[in-house]
Design an enzyme around this catalytic site. Structure first.
Site, PDB file in Angstrom:
ATOM      1  N   ASP A 119      -6.096  -3.238  -3.167  1.00 30.17           N
ATOM      2  CA  ASP A 119      -5.050  -2.480  -2.355  1.00 30.17           C
ATOM      3  C   ASP A 119      -5.535  -1.157  -1.909  1.00 30.17           C
ATOM      4  O   ASP A 119      -6.148  -1.165  -0.807  1.00 30.17           O
ATOM      5  CB  ASP A 119      -3.884  -2.477  -3.215  1.00 30.17           C
ATOM      6  CG  ASP A 119      -2.712  -1.634  -2.385  1.00 30.17           C
ATOM      7  OD1 ASP A 119      -2.620  -1.546  -1.325  1.00 30.17           O
ATOM      8  OD2 ASP A 119      -1.874  -1.564  -3.384  1.00 30.17           O
ATOM      9  N   ASP A 175       1.941 -10.251 -10.137  1.00 31.48           N
ATOM     10  CA  ASP A 175       3.190 -10.213 -10.469  1.00 31.48           C
ATOM     11  C   ASP A 175       4.096  -9.266  -9.942  1.00 31.48           C
ATOM     12  O   ASP A 175       3.680  -8.289  -9.333  1.00 31.48           O
ATOM     13  CB  ASP A 175       3.123 -10.148 -11.910  1.00 31.48           C
ATOM     14  CG  ASP A 175       2.911  -8.498 -12.313  1.00 31.48           C
ATOM     15  OD1 ASP A 175       1.954  -8.275 -11.832  1.00 31.48           O
ATOM     16  OD2 ASP A 175       3.720  -7.750 -12.908  1.00 31.48           O
TER      17      ASP A 175
HETATM   18  P1  IMP Z   1      -5.602  -0.848  -6.237  1.00 30.93           P
HETATM   19  O1  IMP Z   1      -6.040   0.112  -7.475  1.00 30.93           O
HETATM   20  O2  IMP Z   1      -4.733   0.116  -5.358  1.00 30.93           O
HETATM   21  O3  IMP Z   1      -6.651  -1.403  -5.478  1.00 30.93           O
HETATM   22  O4  IMP Z   1      -4.770  -1.844  -6.786  1.00 30.93           O
HETATM   23  C1  IMP Z   1      -4.913  -2.900  -7.285  1.00 30.93           C
HETATM   24  C2  IMP Z   1      -3.721  -3.550  -8.169  1.00 30.93           C
HETATM   25  O5  IMP Z   1      -2.562  -3.188  -7.990  1.00 30.93           O
HETATM   26  C3  IMP Z   1      -3.766  -4.916  -8.425  1.00 30.93           C
HETATM   27  O6  IMP Z   1      -4.788  -5.391  -9.469  1.00 30.93           O
HETATM   28  C4  IMP Z   1      -2.556  -5.167  -8.796  1.00 30.93           C
HETATM   29  O7  IMP Z   1      -2.404  -5.408 -10.127  1.00 30.93           O
HETATM   30  C5  IMP Z   1      -1.522  -4.320  -8.154  1.00 30.93           C
HETATM   31  N1  IMP Z   1      -0.973  -4.865  -6.686  1.00 30.93           N
HETATM   32  C6  IMP Z   1      -1.294  -4.217  -5.220  1.00 30.93           C
HETATM   33  N2  IMP Z   1      -0.777  -4.957  -4.416  1.00 30.93           N
HETATM   34  C7  IMP Z   1      -0.088  -5.701  -5.147  1.00 30.93           C
HETATM   35  C8  IMP Z   1       0.919  -6.836  -4.584  1.00 30.93           C
HETATM   36  O8  IMP Z   1       1.186  -6.954  -3.470  1.00 30.93           O
HETATM   37  N3  IMP Z   1       1.440  -7.567  -5.443  1.00 30.93           N
HETATM   38  C9  IMP Z   1       1.380  -7.304  -7.006  1.00 30.93           C
HETATM   39  N4  IMP Z   1       0.354  -6.510  -7.567  1.00 30.93           N
HETATM   40  C10 IMP Z   1      -0.366  -5.667  -6.506  1.00 30.93           C
END
Ligand code: IMP
Ligand code: MG
Length: 190
Positions: A119, A175
């Protein structure tokens, strides 16, 4: 179309509003996901042919990706798992906490980190920093889904499944408040 009634969105998931959540539709089908997993598995077999590989799954979201991928692999592979979480309720703190560390020493090994979704990139860039300092022979990433959102950091993802839009998704390990991980497809929650 599927409708599961659900609780109000938590404040942590700021993109979600409304009084009840439901599965709106399937974004990526089970068969599309399975053929992508096979494709990535074949590529990994080719890339790591004759070498050892340690796959590190990021819990909990990656457990389904890992188990499907594992069955496709023909290289000399082992598995370990880590669990990380963002610090309490903030997307912006820039802090990631290790809830469960690895059991295996990764120095001198070929490492492939498998994550459910990319994300903002915060989680993986933090993990890269930590794991790089443990001197692996190589360190690569696989993400099943890549979200089209502003990235806080850029990171080279060697293997990815699908690029998706910015909406909140569930299923195939992902989730909402602990639910929907078991869905064999990716769905949009709204
Ligand atoms: P990042 O550190 O922002 O890249 O976030 C990654 C983490 O956010 C993932 O491992 C997920 O646990 C959570 N996440 C981000 N987007 C989603 C989504 O659309 N659905 C569910 N979990 C998400
Ligand atoms: Mg996660």
């Amino acid at each position: 179309l599927f409708f599961f009634k659900h609780k109000p969105a938590s404040e942590i998931l700021s993109g979600l509003v409304g009084s009840e959540m439901c599965i709106r539709d399937r974004l990526i089908s089970e068969s599309e996901i399975q053929s992508k997993i096979n494709e990535i598995g074949d590529q990994i077999n080719e890339d790591y042919d004759g070498q050892d590989l340690l796959i590190i799954g990021i819990l909990k979201g990656a457990f389904i990706t890992i188990s499907d991928l594992a069955k496709r692999l023909k290289v000399d592979v082992s598995f370990d798992f880590m669990s990380v979480s963002s610090y309490e309720g903030t997307e912006t703190s820039g802090q990631v906490k290790i809830e469960k560390d690895l059991d295996i020493d990764i120095s001198g090994k070929n490492i492939l980190i498998v994550e459910d979704i990319f994300d903002t990139g915060l989680t993986l860039s933090y993990l890269k920093k930590i794991l790089d300092s443990r001197n692996p022979k190589s360190l690569e990433f696989m993400c099943m889904f890549i979200k089209d959102t502003d990235k806080t950091t850029s990171l080279d993802i060697k293997y990815h499944g699908f690029k998706i839009g910015p909406e909140f998704v569930v299923g195939y390990g992902l989730d909402f408040e602990g639910k929907y991980r078991e869905l064999p497809y990716l769905a949009v929650l709204s």
